[in-house]
Design a protein around this motif. Structure first.
Motif, mmCIF file in Angstrom:
data_model
loop_
_atom_site.group_PDB
_atom_site.id
_atom_site.type_symbol
_atom_site.label_atom_id
_atom_site.label_comp_id
_atom_site.label_asym_id
_atom_site.label_seq_id
_atom_site.Cartn_x
_atom_site.Cartn_y
_atom_site.Cartn_z
ATOM 1 N N ASP A 17 19.675 -4.679 5.462
ATOM 2 C CA ASP A 17 18.988 -5.968 5.584
ATOM 3 C C ASP A 17 18.772 -6.493 4.167
ATOM 4 O OD1 ASP A 17 17.219 -8.099 5.885
ATOM 5 O OD2 ASP A 17 16.095 -7.132 7.501
ATOM 6 N N ASP B 207 14.629 1.088 6.219
ATOM 7 C CA ASP B 207 14.963 0.138 7.281
ATOM 8 C C ASP B 207 16.309 0.459 7.907
ATOM 9 O OD1 ASP B 207 14.654 -2.604 8.657
ATOM 10 O OD2 ASP B 207 16.552 -2.830 7.574
ATOM 11 N N TYR C 96 8.729 -5.437 4.552
ATOM 12 C CA TYR C 96 9.077 -4.363 5.484
ATOM 13 C C TYR C 96 7.922 -4.104 6.442
ATOM 14 C CZ TYR C 96 10.840 0.134 7.168
ATOM 15 O OH TYR C 96 11.290 1.165 7.958
ATOM 16 N N LYS D 12 8.015 -6.760 9.022
ATOM 17 C CA LYS D 12 9.133 -6.557 9.945
ATOM 18 C C LYS D 12 8.777 -5.496 10.976
ATOM 19 C CE LYS D 12 14.090 -5.522 10.221
ATOM 20 N NZ LYS D 12 15.364 -5.340 9.489
#
Length: 343
Positions: free
Chosen positions: A182, A192, A234, A237
């Motif tokens: 990402d 991630d 993060y 997310k």
């Protein structure tokens, strides 16, 4: 009747490069000194200065690696570009300031399970070193976490995953299935990626051996303001990916994300206040947005929210001298009592 010998898996090594001429020879040299050679080696120039780019051309006269040029977009986008330029079955990454031990590829390739069609990644341990490659810790992954291989999403949310691309072999099928790195992240892109591969149903395998030397120095991304911003991206997310599930008694923000991330957002502000850092305002905005997410979550108790409000008020309204004095008393970079309130 003759039986055909299975072919060894093909492996590409992808090295993102950004103004790293001081380190890149050591990294590239370690790749070409492998006991089992890589099928292909790609160095991705991520918009370096012309003189730095010229250093790659000079190095390529001695080592047969391929250079790809792209506009600067960060490490994740550089890695993605390198993978896209190759067709190898497995991907091995290496940062420009780190280096492989001589049996890196051999150990990881031998660790590929023969009977596991859904293998996502094989990973091993790293040695921690300073910028010159002098060893500080011999097995840093095991020092940070004992959860190997990765089998629980809850552990992967509560703690840093500590699967390092420079000590891993990633299946192309798994990498492509999740769309690679990402590129919004310039820090935490590793966690991630491996989290998404795990959630996609791919398995992983841990090898209890050191295969890479991870060199940490003041120029590393870990010490950059970009890392602070990326940590918050993060966190947000993950908040979006994992809403609470009251019927299953799963409260992801309260039980996993707050204990993992909250103390960092507070510590960033504390350190900025103590040092009178010019980025203090931005760090305060991050802390305020984090607090708003916490306040809006019904699973977080009223006392916890009140403590957070009081702590933020004290930090934001105390002069730097007071914050420095508290920090000195605790003998910690941050403030121990404030960290406890957040975890």
């Amino acid at each position: 009747m003759q039986t055909s010998t299975p072919q060894a898996p093909t492996v590409v090594v992808v090295i993102p490069f950004y103004n790293g001429a001081h380190f890149i020879e050591r990294s590239v040299g370690s790749v070409f000194a492998q006991s089992v050679p890589a099928t292909e080696v790609i160095v991705v120039n991520d918009g370096s200065r012309p003189e730095e780019r010229a250093a790659l051309d000079a190095l390529a006269q001695r080592f047969p690696f391929r250079i790809i040029d792209k506009e600067n977009g960060g490490q994740g986008s550089a890695r993605n570009a390198g993978v896209a330029a190759s067709t190898c079955e497995y991907i091995s990454f290496l940062d420009q300031d780190d280096f492989y031990l001589p049996n890196h590829i051999e150990i990881l390739v031998k660790g590929i399970p023969a009977d596991e069609p859904r293998i996502g990644f094989i990973y091993a341990d790293l040695a921690e070193a300073d910028g010159e490659g002098n060893i500080i810790r011999a097995a840093m992954v095991k020092d940070h976490t004992s959860h190997h291989p990765k089998t629980s999403i809850f552990e992967m949310l509560r703690h840093d995953i500590f699967v390092l691309p420079s000590a891993a072999l990633v299946s192309r099928k798994a990498f492509d299935a999740v769309g690679g790195f990402d590129t919004q992240f310039m820090g935490f892109e590793d966690d991630d990626l491996f989290l998404r591969i795990f959630r996609k149903g791919y398995t992983n395998h841990f090898i209890d051996k050191v295969v890479t030397v991870w060199c940490i120095h003041t120029g590393s991304t870990s010490f950059d303001m970009r890392m602070i911003r990326s940590r918050f991206k993060y966190f947000k997310k993950l908040v979006g990916m994992f809403p609470d599930e009251p019927r299953r008694n799963r409260y992801f923000l309260r039980d996993y994300l707050m204990p993992r991330f909250g103390r960092y957002f507070m510590d960033h502000v504390i350190e900025a206040v103590k040092a009178e850092d010019p980025n203090r305002a931005e760090m305060s905005e991050v802390l305020a947005e984090y607090a708003a997410i916490v306040y809006a979550n019904p699973a977080v108790g009223g006392r916890k929210k009140l403590e957070l409000r009081a702590t933020i008020f004290m930090v934001e309204h105390s002069p730097p001298a007071v914050i420095r004095a508290i920090g000195a008393l605790t003998r910690l970079p941050g403030v121990r009592s404030l960290r406890r309130l957040l975890g």
